[in-house]
Design a protein around this motif. Structure first.
Motif, mmCIF file in Angstrom:
data_model
loop_
_atom_site.group_PDB
_atom_site.id
_atom_site.type_symbol
_atom_site.label_atom_id
_atom_site.label_comp_id
_atom_site.label_asym_id
_atom_site.label_seq_id
_atom_site.Cartn_x
_atom_site.Cartn_y
_atom_site.Cartn_z
ATOM 1 N N PHE A 163 0.841 -1.191 0.000
ATOM 2 C CA PHE A 163 0.000 0.000 0.000
ATOM 3 C C PHE A 163 0.878 1.244 0.000
ATOM 4 N N VAL A 164 0.260 2.367 -0.358
ATOM 5 C CA VAL A 164 0.960 3.652 -0.332
ATOM 6 C C VAL A 164 0.139 4.613 0.526
ATOM 7 N N ARG A 165 0.800 5.214 1.501
ATOM 8 C CA ARG A 165 0.165 6.153 2.431
ATOM 9 C C ARG A 165 0.617 7.567 2.079
ATOM 10 N N PHE A 166 -0.337 8.505 2.026
ATOM 11 C CA PHE A 166 -0.060 9.894 1.673
ATOM 12 C C PHE A 166 -0.416 10.794 2.856
ATOM 13 N N GLU A 167 0.456 11.744 3.131
ATOM 14 C CA GLU A 167 0.251 12.634 4.281
ATOM 15 C C GLU A 167 0.352 14.090 3.845
ATOM 16 N N THR A 168 -0.641 14.873 4.273
ATOM 17 C CA THR A 168 -0.720 16.298 3.950
ATOM 18 C C THR A 168 0.001 17.119 5.017
ATOM 19 N N VAL A 169 0.465 18.292 4.645
ATOM 20 C CA VAL A 169 1.233 19.143 5.545
ATOM 21 C C VAL A 169 0.459 19.454 6.829
ATOM 22 N N TYR A 170 1.162 19.397 7.952
ATOM 23 C CA TYR A 170 0.616 19.790 9.251
ATOM 24 C C TYR A 170 1.763 20.191 10.146
ATOM 25 N N GLY A 233 -7.762 12.353 -3.069
ATOM 26 C CA GLY A 233 -6.630 13.118 -3.575
ATOM 27 C C GLY A 233 -5.995 13.989 -2.508
ATOM 28 N N GLY A 234 -5.057 13.426 -1.751
ATOM 29 C CA GLY A 234 -4.366 14.201 -0.723
ATOM 30 C C GLY A 234 -3.658 15.415 -1.318
ATOM 31 N N LYS A 235 -3.706 16.530 -0.611
ATOM 32 C CA LYS A 235 -3.174 17.799 -1.103
ATOM 33 C C LYS A 235 -1.935 18.203 -0.315
ATOM 34 N N SER A 236 -1.151 19.120 -0.898
ATOM 35 C CA SER A 236 0.031 19.684 -0.233
ATOM 36 C C SER A 236 0.827 18.578 0.470
ATOM 37 N N LEU A 237 1.242 17.598 -0.311
ATOM 38 C CA LEU A 237 1.842 16.391 0.247
ATOM 39 C C LEU A 237 3.235 16.656 0.818
ATOM 40 N N VAL A 238 3.488 16.054 1.980
ATOM 41 C CA VAL A 238 4.811 16.147 2.600
ATOM 42 C C VAL A 238 5.446 14.777 2.826
ATOM 43 N N ARG A 239 4.652 13.712 2.723
ATOM 44 C CA ARG A 239 5.206 12.376 2.937
ATOM 45 C C ARG A 239 4.410 11.348 2.126
ATOM 46 N N ILE A 240 5.146 10.452 1.487
ATOM 47 C CA ILE A 240 4.569 9.312 0.785
ATOM 48 C C ILE A 240 5.290 8.079 1.305
ATOM 49 N N SER A 241 4.548 7.178 1.942
ATOM 50 C CA SER A 241 5.158 6.012 2.586
ATOM 51 C C SER A 241 4.609 4.734 1.981
#
Length: 313
Positions: A163-170, A233-241
């Motif tokens: 799987f691929v996990r997407f994380e937005t800026v925080y 559609g995750g936005k302003s991505l900072v991490r893709i795991s």
């Protein structure tokens, strides 16, 4: 002006960018405006009736609507909140310049990537996709970006990556306006199965209508998966795991009965509180039938062969 949108496996002039346009953003903007001008009609794959054997023309959504009518809860829950609060994200982007996102997890070559690094992996392509919101409205959007597959090939997923996990800026010390409210758990998280992420339709978008992404549309880089509901559609991505286990997305965490992991556009599976059989195209009158997989069934249905799509919603 009418344009036929080809299958993603059949390159067109908006998918194989002229080298001069690829290195000259202003020239590319001028080109896109000339091709995708306001009111342009276009034919999208999968939107013709099966008995007609020909596509149905659809209109591009006006840029003002795409940038002014948004769901981006980090910038507020109202449809106009993201454009009204866009300056807050723009200021954060400036503070973090140059923007980078990390790719880690089950990969042989983890690393941090800037937008320049991303576009060095593959020439940017122009893709016109339908966007269907789970709330029952839709748009037709001309994106610019790099297929996610190009990035994943670069980092070399291991055999354990499923799987691929997407994380937005925080940034808790500098939260965006919507992140001061506990509407969702922050940061915003989304996920795809690895084969979905590797599909040629899946895009890391960096541009819109020939310009850079606006903050309210997910600048500087966002995920676009056109056969799924827009919240994927995750936005302003900072991490893709890349991970072994299926990630729990933010909407799954807050309302698991209403939002599943797959979130494929499906007119036969209603939201618990409303029908998904029809949709309202922004800029049009009335409603239209929702298409299976948002009209991309020919390209993606094989990913779900044998699955119960009512169970795996």
């Amino acid at each position: 002006m009418r344009h036929r949108i080809r299958s993603p496996h059949e390159p067109g002039e908006w998918e194989v960018t002229d080298p001069k346009l690829a290195t000259d953003r202003q020239a590319r903007r001028t080109f896109l405006r000339s091709v995708f001008g306001a009111g342009a009609a276009l034919a999208l794959p999968g939107c013709g009736r099966a008995d007609e054997g020909k596509p149905l023309l659809e209109q591009l959504t006006e840029k003002e609507a795409i940038t002014g009518y948004n769901n981006y809860y980090e910038l507020g829950t109202g449809k106009t909140d993201p454009s009204r609060n866009a300056d807050a994200l723009a200021a954060l982007i400036d503070r973090l310049s140059p923007w980078e996102f990390e790719v880690d997890g089950e990969v042989a070559r983890p690393g941090r990537f800037s937008l320049d690094d991303l576009t060095a992996l593959a020439s940017p392509v122009e893709r016109i996709y339908r966007m269907r919101c789970v709330e029952g409205w839709s748009m037709v959007i001309p994106w610019e970006g790099v297929p996610l597959k190009a990035l994943l090939d670069r980092v070399e997923p291991t055999a354990d990556a499923r799987f691929v996990r997407f994380e937005t800026v925080y940034r808790p010390e500098q939260p965006l306006p919507g992140q001061t409210r506990s509407v969702l758990e922050w940061p915003y998280v989304e996920g795809l199965r690895l084969d979905e992420a590797m599909h040629p339709l899946t895009l890391l978008a960096t541009g819109l209508y020939g310009d850079s992404l606006t903050p309210q549309n997910g600048a500087p880089v966002r995920l676009v998966v056109p056969w799924k509901y827009g919240f994927k559609g995750g936005k302003s991505l900072v991490r893709i795991s890349l991970v072994r286990e299926q990630p729990t997305s933010s909407w799954m965490a807050v309302a698991p009965r209403e939002y599943g992991f797959y979130a494929n556009v499906n007119p036969n599976v209603d939201h618990p509180r409303w029908s998904q059989a029809t949709e309202r195209r922004i800029g049009d009158w009335g409603r239209r039938d929702t298409l299976m997989f948002n009209g991309y069934a020919e390209e993606v249905a094989q990913l779900y062969q044998g699955m119960d799509l009512k169970k795996h919603y």
